[in-house]
Design an enzyme around this catalytic site. Structure first.
Site, PDB file in Angstrom:
ATOM      1  NE  ARG A   1      74.958 -83.565  36.048  1.00  0.00           N
ATOM      2  CZ  ARG A   1      75.860 -83.200  36.674  1.00  0.00           C
ATOM      3  NH1 ARG A   1      76.919 -82.769  35.864  1.00  0.00           N
ATOM      4  NH2 ARG A   1      75.925 -83.248  37.869  1.00  0.00           N
TER       5      ARG A   1
ATOM      6  CD  GLU B   1      80.826 -86.442  31.640  1.00  0.00           C
ATOM      7  OE1 GLU B   1      81.074 -86.617  32.902  1.00  0.00           O
ATOM      8  OE2 GLU B   1      80.333 -85.213  31.424  1.00  0.00           O
TER       9      GLU B   1
ATOM     10  CG  HIS C   1      82.186 -83.368  34.316  1.00  0.00           C
ATOM     11  ND1 HIS C   1      80.949 -84.276  34.204  1.00  0.00           N
ATOM     12  CD2 HIS C   1      81.408 -82.552  35.029  1.00  0.00           C
ATOM     13  CE1 HIS C   1      79.911 -83.915  34.837  1.00  0.00           C
ATOM     14  NE2 HIS C   1      80.306 -82.655  35.715  1.00  0.00           N
TER      15      HIS C   1
HETATM   16  P1  NAD Z   1      70.042 -74.824  39.970  1.00  0.00           P
HETATM   17  O1  NAD Z   1      68.912 -75.960  40.239  1.00  0.00           O
HETATM   18  O2  NAD Z   1      70.239 -73.948  41.088  1.00  0.00           O
HETATM   19  O3  NAD Z   1      69.501 -74.148  38.786  1.00  0.00           O
HETATM   20  C1  NAD Z   1      69.063 -74.755  37.854  1.00  0.00           C
HETATM   21  C2  NAD Z   1      68.006 -73.847  37.217  1.00  0.00           C
HETATM   22  O4  NAD Z   1      67.210 -74.464  35.769  1.00  0.00           O
HETATM   23  C3  NAD Z   1      66.703 -73.627  37.696  1.00  0.00           C
HETATM   24  O5  NAD Z   1      66.326 -72.395  38.042  1.00  0.00           O
HETATM   25  C4  NAD Z   1      65.295 -74.224  37.156  1.00  0.00           C
HETATM   26  O6  NAD Z   1      64.316 -73.509  37.200  1.00  0.00           O
HETATM   27  C5  NAD Z   1      65.885 -74.278  35.775  1.00  0.00           C
HETATM   28  N1  NAD Z   1      65.220 -75.045  34.592  1.00  0.00           N
HETATM   29  C6  NAD Z   1      64.836 -76.309  34.869  1.00  0.00           C
HETATM   30  N2  NAD Z   1      64.212 -76.740  33.835  1.00  0.00           N
HETATM   31  C7  NAD Z   1      64.186 -75.834  32.965  1.00  0.00           C
HETATM   32  C8  NAD Z   1      63.786 -75.515  31.510  1.00  0.00           C
HETATM   33  N3  NAD Z   1      62.973 -76.678  30.921  1.00  0.00           N
HETATM   34  N4  NAD Z   1      64.134 -74.468  31.012  1.00  0.00           N
HETATM   35  C9  NAD Z   1      64.828 -73.602  31.377  1.00  0.00           C
HETATM   36  N5  NAD Z   1      65.091 -73.541  32.861  1.00  0.00           N
HETATM   37  C10 NAD Z   1      64.727 -74.545  33.463  1.00  0.00           C
HETATM   38  O7  NAD Z   1      71.383 -75.773  39.544  1.00  0.00           O
HETATM   39  P2  NAD Z   1      72.652 -75.119  39.397  1.00  0.00           P
HETATM   40  O8  NAD Z   1      73.471 -75.603  40.574  1.00  0.00           O
HETATM   41  O9  NAD Z   1      72.834 -73.995  38.965  1.00  0.00           O
HETATM   42  O10 NAD Z   1      73.364 -76.307  38.242  1.00  0.00           O
HETATM   43  C11 NAD Z   1      72.847 -76.206  36.854  1.00  0.00           C
HETATM   44  C12 NAD Z   1      73.477 -77.332  36.211  1.00  0.00           C
HETATM   45  O11 NAD Z   1      74.880 -77.450  36.326  1.00  0.00           O
HETATM   46  C13 NAD Z   1      73.147 -78.642  36.837  1.00  0.00           C
HETATM   47  O12 NAD Z   1      72.891 -79.564  35.544  1.00  0.00           O
HETATM   48  C14 NAD Z   1      74.376 -79.193  37.418  1.00  0.00           C
HETATM   49  O13 NAD Z   1      74.443 -80.637  37.330  1.00  0.00           O
HETATM   50  C15 NAD Z   1      75.379 -78.716  36.513  1.00  0.00           C
HETATM   51  N6  NAD Z   1      76.681 -78.819  37.252  1.00  0.00           N
HETATM   52  C16 NAD Z   1      77.679 -78.899  36.431  1.00  0.00           C
HETATM   53  C17 NAD Z   1      79.289 -78.927  36.746  1.00  0.00           C
HETATM   54  C18 NAD Z   1      80.388 -79.470  36.288  1.00  0.00           C
HETATM   55  O14 NAD Z   1      81.234 -79.799  36.531  1.00  0.00           O
HETATM   56  N7  NAD Z   1      80.448 -78.918  34.944  1.00  0.00           N
HETATM   57  C19 NAD Z   1      79.288 -78.567  38.263  1.00  0.00           C
HETATM   58  C20 NAD Z   1      78.322 -78.281  38.827  1.00  0.00           C
HETATM   59  C21 NAD Z   1      76.892 -78.046  38.525  1.00  0.00           C
END
Ligand code: NAD
Length: 541
Positions: free
Chosen positions: A234, A263, A282
């Site tokens: 994000r 965005e 994105h």
């Molecule tokens: P998820 O919830 O499976 O994993 C996120 C992880 O981050 C969790 O394990 C959590 O414990 C960890 N976390 C939270 N706070 C933290 C901190 N301060 N320090 C270290 N770790 C921390 O989520 P996901 O499905 O793996 O998605 C991850 C990110 O990717 C999200 O922000 C999501 O919005 C983004 N995403 C982006 C796209 C894109 O199009 N670029 C698509 C899908 C998801």
């Protein structure tokens, strides 16, 4: 009974077919509608399924008198007036898991493009040149990849990085050691230790208060010179100004960005015309497979919600059986807030990965154990996971998948028949936080560890431990007052005169890290924990 479903925004055909094959659903598929047309038609439908292009605003929801379900093929629900949907009892359903692989693959596509100068190679060939000498690249093998956030996407990135022969180190204080062992990657004990060795640094966390600006100037300075920073999670997790400065100074070799604070990215952004920055608009989730996965996932959930009332995919409306949800709301608040307070205090003591969550409740709440356990799991995970994914239905399975052992028992031994007690264990630390939810008066938190308190925290609770000596309350009050923080309730408790005391202070404003630091610097204050209760609502239909 038949239900009418409006499908819009070009939802993948496999999802639409899943709905259309059900005889009790009448499906109309239309292109993205202008707002006035949507307003004119929405009153006929029981459900709408779309992507981000269709805004489900307050006026659309109020006009939609038959609407029961809004389905979003994807994760983000910024285009939906969630509070109004919740108020009206309209379930909002999203599809959080379908795009994990798409993001993980884009990570390697763009990283290798950067390392092998593929955009420049391609442009030079199309321009009729043969620039081999200029296109000397480098390899991923033997490089150290540092992953911040080892969740779904972080885990898939780790598995693929190992296949490339990279050394993989992860930092995620909220998951247990077993997650790192299963992935066969090394756990960095602190963010600083991960930064010290990450030649490629990638963030895969949600955007939360804690992760906003997580990678700033100080953090980039700790990376090895010549490192690469990747943000596909994000916008805002990596600070733009710090990144641009480090690219200017040559501290970083390059960067890869798929997400931005604002965005679409405007034309004058700081990464423009830099050969060493790979930018994409994105598109992490933009693969045919991911679009199909999220379409099928959301259409299945919408079908089940309409036909059988199954709301496990809903992020805002929960089912409950027996007792009305309104009656239960105070007890759920106690469970959620007690768990959040416990987690925050344990995190301050170094126990950030909760391993056990034990819920005990009094006889007045008989039969509600499952939903109380779910509310406690929400409290223990809010601010750690994206709020779009966390709700009363998903919380228990999310907790289980993160290795949290959740147990729940009714107990007549608690001090009040409507008591709810949440005990948390993280690492070597354990803590119990309890409250009451009586039928005839407001819910309260009544115990934090060994201290008896009496507070009903709203958005923010400050928990201090201090020496029980004169003057502390005045100094804390003055500091918060000078910082413009209004105290709603201040409850001071102690175990014995002159020993350790605990203050639970409900405040009306957010309290930042700077104020927390100044509180800790006050004479006789031992610890200061700020609990910001998340946006996740345990209130529902
Ligand atoms: P998820 O919830 O499976 O994993 C996120 C992880 O981050 C969790 O394990 C959590 O414990 C960890 N976390 C939270 N706070 C933290 C901190 N301060 N320090 C270290 N770790 C921390 O989520 P996901 O499905 O793996 O998605 C991850 C990110 O990717 C999200 O922000 C999501 O919005 C983004 N995403 C982006 C796209 C894109 O199009 N670029 C698509 C899908 C998801």
């Amino acid at each position: 009974m038949t239900f009418r479903v409006l499908v819009t925004d070009d939802i993948d055909a496999d999802g639409v077919a899943l709905l259309a094959s059900e005889p009790r659903l009448r499906v109309d598929e239309v292109p993205t509608l202008p707002k006035d047309e949507l307003l004119a038609r929405i009153g006929d439908y029981d459900a709408i399924v779309g992507r981000s292009a269709t805004r489900i605003s307050e006026d659309v929801l109020r006009k939609a008198t038959k609407l029961k379900v809004v389905g979003r093929a994807g994760v983000g629900v910024d285009n939906i007036a969630l509070d109004v949907a919740t108020e009206l009892g309209v379930a909002v359903i999203n599809a959080p898991a379908g795009n994990t692989i798409a993001v993980a693959e884009l990570f390697f596509g763009t990283l290798i493009s950067l390392f092998r100068h593929l955009p420049q190679a391609n442009a030079s060939m199309h321009a009729g040149r043969w620039d081999r000498a200029k296109l000397l690249g480098s390899e991923l093998k033997c490089r150290t990849l540092g992953i911040v956030g080892v969740g779904r996407i972080g885990g898939e990135v780790a598995a693929r990085a190992l296949a490339f022969g990279m050394t993989v180190v992860g930092y995620d204080p909220y998951v247990p050691d077993t997650r790192f062992q299963a992935l066969r990657i090394r756990r960095a004990p602190t963010l600083e230790s991960l930064l010290a060795e990450a030649e490629v640094l990638t963030v895969h966390t949600p955007l939360t208060e804690e992760t906003t600006g997580l990678i700033g100037r100080g953090e980039i300075a700790r990376l090895p010179t010549g490192a690469v920073v990747v943000n596909m999670a994000r916008g805002g997790i990596v600070a733009d100004d710090a990144l641009a400065a480090a690219l200017d100074s040559g501290k970083l070799m390059g960067a890869v960005l798929d997400v931005y604070v604002k965005e679409p990215l405007t034309g004058d952004h700081p990464f423009k015309d830099r050969d060493n920055v790979m930018l994409s608009p994105h598109i992490g989730a933009s693969t045919a497979e991911a679009q199909r996965n999220v379409a099928v996932e959301v259409c299945r959930s919408v079908r089940d919600a309409l036909l059988s009332g199954e709301l496990s995919g809903s992020i805002n409306v929960a089912q409950s059986s027996g007792r009305g949800f309104t009656d239960l709301h105070p007890a759920l608040m106690v469970a959620q807030r007690a768990a959040a307070v416990g987690r925050a205090i344990l995190a301050g003591q170094g126990g950030r990965a909760v391993q056990r969550l034990t819920v005990r409740y009094g006889p007045d709440l008989a039969g509600t154990g499952d939903v109380l356990a779910a509310a406690a799991a929400v409290g223990a995970l809010e601010g750690v996971l994206e709020s779009e994914r966390l709700n009363l239905i998903s919380a228990r399975s999310l907790a289980a998948s993160r290795g949290i052992e959740l147990t729940v028992t009714e107990s007549a031994a608690l001090p009040h028949p409507s008591s709810v007690e949440i005990s948390l264990a993280a690492g070597m630390q354990e803590l119990a936080v309890a409250g009451i939810a009586p039928r005839d008066s407001a819910w309260r938190l009544t115990r934090i560890g060994g201290f008896h308190v009496d507070v009903a925290p709203r958005d923010t609770l400050v928990v201090l431990t201090n020496k029980d000596v004169p003057g502390v309350i005045g100094r804390v009050g003055t500091l918060l007052g000078d910082a413009g923080v209004n105290i709603a309730e201040y409850h001071q408790a102690r175990l014995a005169q002159g020993g350790e005391a605990l203050a639970a202070i409900t405040v009306d404003n957010a309290v930042g890290a700077d104020i927390q630091k100044r509180l800790m610097e006050l004479p006789d204050v031992l610890t200061a924990t700020i609990v910001r209760f998340g946006a996740t609502s345990v209130a529902g239909a």
